[in-house]
Design a protein around this motif. Sequence first.
Motif, PDB file in Angstrom:
ATOM      1  N   THR A  57       0.851  -1.187   0.000  1.00 49.96           N
ATOM      2  CA  THR A  57       0.000   0.000   0.000  1.00 49.96           C
ATOM      3  C   THR A  57       0.884   1.233   0.000  1.00 49.96           C
ATOM      4  O   THR A  57       1.717   1.407   0.893  1.00 49.96           O
ATOM      5  CB  THR A  57      -0.919   0.016   1.235  1.00 49.96           C
ATOM      6  N   ALA A  58       0.715   2.063  -1.022  1.00 48.40           N
ATOM      7  CA  ALA A  58       1.510   3.286  -1.169  1.00 48.40           C
ATOM      8  C   ALA A  58       0.664   4.492  -0.815  1.00 48.40           C
ATOM      9  O   ALA A  58      -0.493   4.589  -1.234  1.00 48.40           O
ATOM     10  CB  ALA A  58       2.007   3.416  -2.607  1.00 48.40           C
ATOM     11  N   LYS A  59       1.284   5.408  -0.052  1.00 50.00           N
ATOM     12  CA  LYS A  59       0.642   6.682   0.291  1.00 50.00           C
ATOM     13  C   LYS A  59       1.660   7.796   0.111  1.00 50.00           C
ATOM     14  O   LYS A  59       2.791   7.694   0.587  1.00 50.00           O
ATOM     15  CB  LYS A  59       0.154   6.680   1.739  1.00 50.00           C
ATOM     16  N   ILE A  60       1.257   8.851  -0.568  1.00 51.38           N
ATOM     17  CA  ILE A  60       2.140  10.009  -0.722  1.00 51.38           C
ATOM     18  C   ILE A  60       2.163  10.748   0.609  1.00 51.38           C
ATOM     19  O   ILE A  60       1.114  11.157   1.117  1.00 51.38           O
ATOM     20  CB  ILE A  60       1.658  10.940  -1.852  1.00 51.38           C
ATOM     21  N   ILE A  61       3.370  10.920   1.159  1.00 45.88           N
ATOM     22  CA  ILE A  61       3.477  11.623   2.435  1.00 45.88           C
ATOM     23  C   ILE A  61       4.007  13.050   2.261  1.00 45.88           C
ATOM     24  O   ILE A  61       3.923  13.848   3.184  1.00 45.88           O
ATOM     25  CB  ILE A  61       4.298  10.828   3.467  1.00 45.88           C
TER      26      ILE A  61
ATOM     27  N   THR B 149       7.639  19.300  -7.619  1.00 48.81           N
ATOM     28  CA  THR B 149       8.561  18.478  -8.408  1.00 48.81           C
ATOM     29  C   THR B 149       9.018  17.215  -7.693  1.00 48.81           C
ATOM     30  O   THR B 149       9.626  16.351  -8.321  1.00 48.81           O
ATOM     31  CB  THR B 149       9.818  19.284  -8.803  1.00 48.81           C
ATOM     32  N   ILE B 150       8.747  17.094  -6.409  1.00 50.99           N
ATOM     33  CA  ILE B 150       9.173  15.923  -5.639  1.00 50.99           C
ATOM     34  C   ILE B 150       7.993  15.375  -4.841  1.00 50.99           C
ATOM     35  O   ILE B 150       7.292  16.112  -4.161  1.00 50.99           O
ATOM     36  CB  ILE B 150      10.321  16.273  -4.660  1.00 50.99           C
ATOM     37  N   HIS B 151       7.792  14.068  -4.954  1.00 51.18           N
ATOM     38  CA  HIS B 151       6.845  13.350  -4.102  1.00 51.18           C
ATOM     39  C   HIS B 151       7.629  12.348  -3.270  1.00 51.18           C
ATOM     40  O   HIS B 151       8.507  11.655  -3.798  1.00 51.18           O
ATOM     41  CB  HIS B 151       5.832  12.558  -4.929  1.00 51.18           C
ATOM     42  N   LEU B 152       7.311  12.261  -1.998  1.00 51.60           N
ATOM     43  CA  LEU B 152       7.854  11.213  -1.130  1.00 51.60           C
ATOM     44  C   LEU B 152       6.714  10.262  -0.828  1.00 51.60           C
ATOM     45  O   LEU B 152       5.659  10.678  -0.334  1.00 51.60           O
ATOM     46  CB  LEU B 152       8.430  11.798   0.160  1.00 51.60           C
ATOM     47  N   VAL B 153       6.915   8.989  -1.162  1.00 51.96           N
ATOM     48  CA  VAL B 153       5.866   7.985  -1.024  1.00 51.96           C
ATOM     49  C   VAL B 153       6.335   6.907  -0.059  1.00 51.96           C
ATOM     50  O   VAL B 153       7.446   6.386  -0.186  1.00 51.96           O
ATOM     51  CB  VAL B 153       5.521   7.349  -2.392  1.00 51.96           C
ATOM     52  N   GLU B 154       5.480   6.580   0.905  1.00 52.19           N
ATOM     53  CA  GLU B 154       5.753   5.487   1.841  1.00 52.19           C
ATOM     54  C   GLU B 154       4.942   4.273   1.400  1.00 52.19           C
ATOM     55  O   GLU B 154       3.758   4.396   1.065  1.00 52.19           O
ATOM     56  CB  GLU B 154       5.348   5.884   3.248  1.00 52.19           C
ATOM     57  N   ILE B 155       5.585   3.121   1.395  1.00 48.62           N
ATOM     58  CA  ILE B 155       4.944   1.880   0.986  1.00 48.62           C
ATOM     59  C   ILE B 155       5.075   0.870   2.117  1.00 48.62           C
ATOM     60  O   ILE B 155       6.189   0.566   2.558  1.00 48.62           O
ATOM     61  CB  ILE B 155       5.568   1.292  -0.302  1.00 48.62           C
TER      62      ILE B 155
ATOM     63  N   ILE C 239       9.989   5.759  -1.489  1.00 49.87           N
ATOM     64  CA  ILE C 239      10.510   6.144  -2.800  1.00 49.87           C
ATOM     65  C   ILE C 239      10.342   7.647  -2.956  1.00 49.87           C
ATOM     66  O   ILE C 239       9.323   8.211  -2.568  1.00 49.87           O
ATOM     67  CB  ILE C 239       9.820   5.378  -3.956  1.00 49.87           C
ATOM     68  N   THR C 240      11.378   8.276  -3.490  1.00 45.01           N
ATOM     69  CA  THR C 240      11.310   9.682  -3.853  1.00 45.01           C
ATOM     70  C   THR C 240      11.112   9.733  -5.357  1.00 45.01           C
ATOM     71  O   THR C 240      11.920   9.184  -6.115  1.00 45.01           O
ATOM     72  CB  THR C 240      12.602  10.423  -3.466  1.00 45.01           C
ATOM     73  N   ASN C 241      10.016  10.351  -5.767  1.00 49.77           N
ATOM     74  CA  ASN C 241       9.691  10.467  -7.183  1.00 49.77           C
ATOM     75  C   ASN C 241       9.889  11.911  -7.639  1.00 49.77           C
ATOM     76  O   ASN C 241       9.466  12.850  -6.970  1.00 49.77           O
ATOM     77  CB  ASN C 241       8.237  10.065  -7.445  1.00 49.77           C
TER      78      ASN C 241
END
Length: 138
Positions: free
Chosen positions: A101-105, A110-116, A131-133
């Motif tokens: 389960t991924a949630k954008i934190i 220009t940058i998204h930090l996502v916790e999975i 993951i840093t997108n």
Amino acid sequence: MSDKAATLTMLNKMCENTLMETLEIKYVATGEDYLVATMPVNSRVHQPDGILNGGATMALAESVGSPASLLAIDRDKYSVRGIEFSANHLRSVKSGIITATAKIIHKGKTIHLVEIKVVDDRGRVISICKITNYILAK
């Protein structure tokens, strides 16, 4: 077909002839702030001693973490590239289904930090990943 069902169909269609298809990763749920995918654990994703390979877990996590950002942007104007990934493996798994389960934190321009969070079929956390997108203009 609901918007959620259409989104899941679109994501699963994008996976044809890719690593996600090879690993049998399936997108199964989505919401305003999350995306969920599953992957079977069997000998195809084991390391030599018969447990889930951490790299396969990471492939599942990245396969849900990047599309979480993809769903949060204007796909006609931007694309998503993962630029950093980390994982903490907390429990081993021999068989069954794992769910990520991924949630954008953090959702910047220009940058998204996502916790999975990756759990086994008994709901036990097996890995926590980030993951840093980078959100890239087309």
